[in-house]
Design an enzyme around this catalytic site. Structure first.
Site, short mmCIF file in Angstrom:
data_model
loop_
_atom_site.label_atom_id
_atom_site.label_comp_id
_atom_site.label_asym_id
_atom_site.label_seq_id
_atom_site.Cartn_x
_atom_site.Cartn_y
_atom_site.Cartn_z
N ALA A 2 0.83 -1.19 0.00
CA ALA A 2 0.00 0.00 0.00
C ALA A 2 0.88 1.25 0.00
CB ALA A 2 -0.91 -0.02 1.22
N CYS A 3 0.24 2.43 0.04
CA CYS A 3 0.87 3.74 0.19
C CYS A 3 1.38 4.33 -1.12
CB CYS A 3 2.01 3.73 1.20
SG CYS A 3 1.53 3.11 2.83
N THR A 4 1.33 5.68 -1.19
CA THR A 4 1.91 6.45 -2.28
C THR A 4 2.62 7.65 -1.67
OG1 THR A 4 0.06 5.85 -3.72
CG2 THR A 4 1.50 7.64 -4.45
N GLU A 95 7.11 3.55 2.68
CA GLU A 95 6.57 3.13 1.40
C GLU A 95 6.99 1.67 1.22
OE1 GLU A 95 4.34 3.51 -1.87
OE2 GLU A 95 4.78 5.24 -0.58
N ARG A 280 0.11 4.74 -11.01
CA ARG A 280 0.13 5.88 -10.09
C ARG A 280 1.26 6.84 -10.45
NH1 ARG A 280 0.64 3.16 -4.46
NH2 ARG A 280 0.97 1.21 -5.58
#
Length: 523
Positions: A2-4, A95, A280
């Protein structure tokens, strides 16, 4: 995974701030309530034990005060995630990234091994603690660093000493620089400074591409790494770049090319990266640098599934904290991949993993403002829950406590910004367009009030300093601390009132569309 992460150098922001920002996203079907708090030195542990790894670490006895965004429920550990300390250093961890089999074979992760058998009986094997990981990185790093570079070196030292049970990317910022750190396997790491006029978009994949081994092992102007990196790479044949063509000079460092592509050497290149990670980076880079010809035309060099978009790029215009908040909330707006859009098909609208996803626990935009006095320099913008439906509040980091509305309880309540934003998202999602105007007005108004709070408070304290009533370079000045705390509370009070109003609006809109609705003229 997950995460950006979105990082911005000081020459690429509107006010000269360095920006370290990240969506903290839960794993699949995971929704972790988060809070924004301050950890004062007397509350910082001196002995830390990780829940996941069972590793115990003795910590220094001189911690700094710091903000952080831990789990509301500490049963699985602290998970402090993001924050700014009293030296005006920001940190975001982590991240979650990917490493390939060659790397993990050369330096295995340090995973917790539970005890086997019964103590005192033949064959009993005691537990073996694992390394460090996302659960504990800010807690054991952020209170003990006074520059972004110190963050890189301390975290590197911890990984070399204890190892890690997962591969992660971590960002540090101060008034001058932003650094991005990645661990390579269980004990090795690399780091690269974000160019001052650039931004970095980092999804869940090894990000650093171009790497200067000579600088990392020498002057460390823009690159850093574990001391034995060259030897380790050489011993395990990890470089994958094709050699220079005949006649082209190649500078060598410890038997390796000075310049190599770290992403190719250490990361994965899979179909999952193309669906989950690459889109993304493609979307944000193509919107922040639309002038780049590699994103243009009917057959662009870089598309949604491109795996080699440059790590750092120069934006076409400068960025602000509110810009970063908006970009980290996007669902690929205006494209056929937007789940709330009208372009494309049902299949394309859910083809790629979004930036602003349902299971975002919180987004923190950490700004270190070099043009502000030292005691006013750090601003922690906190945006809990799903990005397309929430707002961010601009909190001065140099305080001893945050407003109670940001201290999230474990149970659902309308006395919490996190839970209210979760409710707004759950109610607004099925009727996105009907709720869109109210939610966007809410975000615009509350973030504008955040900017106004910063401007007015800076000016008020400047006046007090001129009158000799406040020392704006003293992080512990009583007048400064009380004024900043009052400003934070006043802003949160305004946000709370508007959050309750938009929740009521979205609830009304959702209720009138209930299936059991029936009116006198329904005949």
């Amino acid at each position: 995974m997950a995460c950006t992460t979105l990082l911005v150098g000081r020459l690429a922001t509107n006010d000269g701030s360095t920006i370290v920002a990240r969506n903290e996203d839960g794993e699949d079907f995971s929704f972790d309530p988060k809070k924004l708090i301050v950890v004062n030195p007397e509350d910082q542990p001196r002995t830390y034990t990780g829940v996941a790894s069972h590793l115990t670490i003795e910590l220094p006895d001189n911690p700094l005060r710091y903000t952080c965004t831990p789990n509301a429920n500490p049963a699985n550990g602290v998970w402090a995630e993001t924050g700014i300390n009293a030296a005006n250093v920001s940190m975001s961890a982590t991240e979650t990234i990917s490493a390939n089999a060659r790397v993990l074979g050369a330096d295995p992760l340090v995973v917790y091994q539970p005890a086997q058998g019964t103590p005192g009986e033949p064959g009993y094997q005691p537990e073996v603690p694992g390394g460090i990981g996302e659960e504990n990185l800010p807690t054991i790093t952020l209170p003990y660093i006074k520059t972004a570079r110190e963050g890189v070196t301390r975290l590197g030292m911890l990984v070399e000493q204890y190892g890690t049970y997962e591969t992660n990317g971590v960002a540090f910022g101060d008034e001058h620089e932003v650094w991005y750190w990645e661990n390579i396997g269980g004990h090795h790491w690399i780091a690269r400074r974000v160019p001052d006029d650039c931004y970095v978009v980092q999804p869940n994949r090894q990000g650093i591409d171009h790497f200067d081994l000579a600088d990392a092992l020498g002057e460390q102007r823009d690159y850093m790494c574990s001391a034995d990196l060259a030897e380790w790479i050489r011993d395990h044949d990890l470089l994958m770049d094709m050699p220079a063509a005949d006649g082209e000079p190649t500078e060598m460092v410890q038997g390796l090319p000075r310049y190599f592509n770290a992403r190719i050497a250490f990361s994965t290149y899979t179909w999952l990266d193309q669906l989950y990670n690459a889109p993304r980076k493609w979307y944000l880079c193509s919107r922040l640098t639309p002038s780049d010809p590699r994103f243009q035309g009917p057959a662009p060099e870089f598309g949604p599934e491109s795996l080699d978009i440059p790590w750092a790029m120069r934006p076409d215009k400068k960025l602000s904290a509110s810009d970063v908040k908006d970009w980290l909330a996007t669902t690929y707006d205006g494209t056929e991949y937007d789940c709330y859009g009208t372009k494309g098909t049902a299949a394309t609208r859910h083809q790629y993993r979004f930036v602003g996803i349902d299971r975002t626990s919180e987004c923190s935009i950490l700004c270190i403002r070099p043009n502000a006095p030292k005691a006013l320099r750090g601003v922690h913008w906190f945006a809990p829950a799903s990005g397309p439906f929430n707002t961010a509040v601009a909190m001065y980091a140099n305080v001893k406590a945050m407003p109670a509305y940001l201290d999230t309880p474990t149970k659902v309540t309308t006395d919490s910004l996190y839970w209210n934003n979760r409710l707004i998202a759950g109610l607004g999602d099925p009727q996105f367009f009907e709720s869109y105007e109210a939610i966007q007005a809410y975000r615009l108004n509350t973030m504008a009030q955040g900017y106004q709070s910063l401007h007015d408070t800076d000016a008020a304290l400047a006046k007090l300093a001129k009158e000799g009533k406040a020392d704006l370079d003293n992080m512990d000045d009583a007048q400064v601390l009380s004024t900043l705390a009052a400003a934070n509370q006043a802003l949160v009070d305004k946000v709370q009132t508007q959050t309750q109003a938009v929740l009521g609006s979205v609830l009304d809109q959702r209720t009138v569309e209930m299936k059991n609705a029936f009116n006198m003229n329904d005949h």
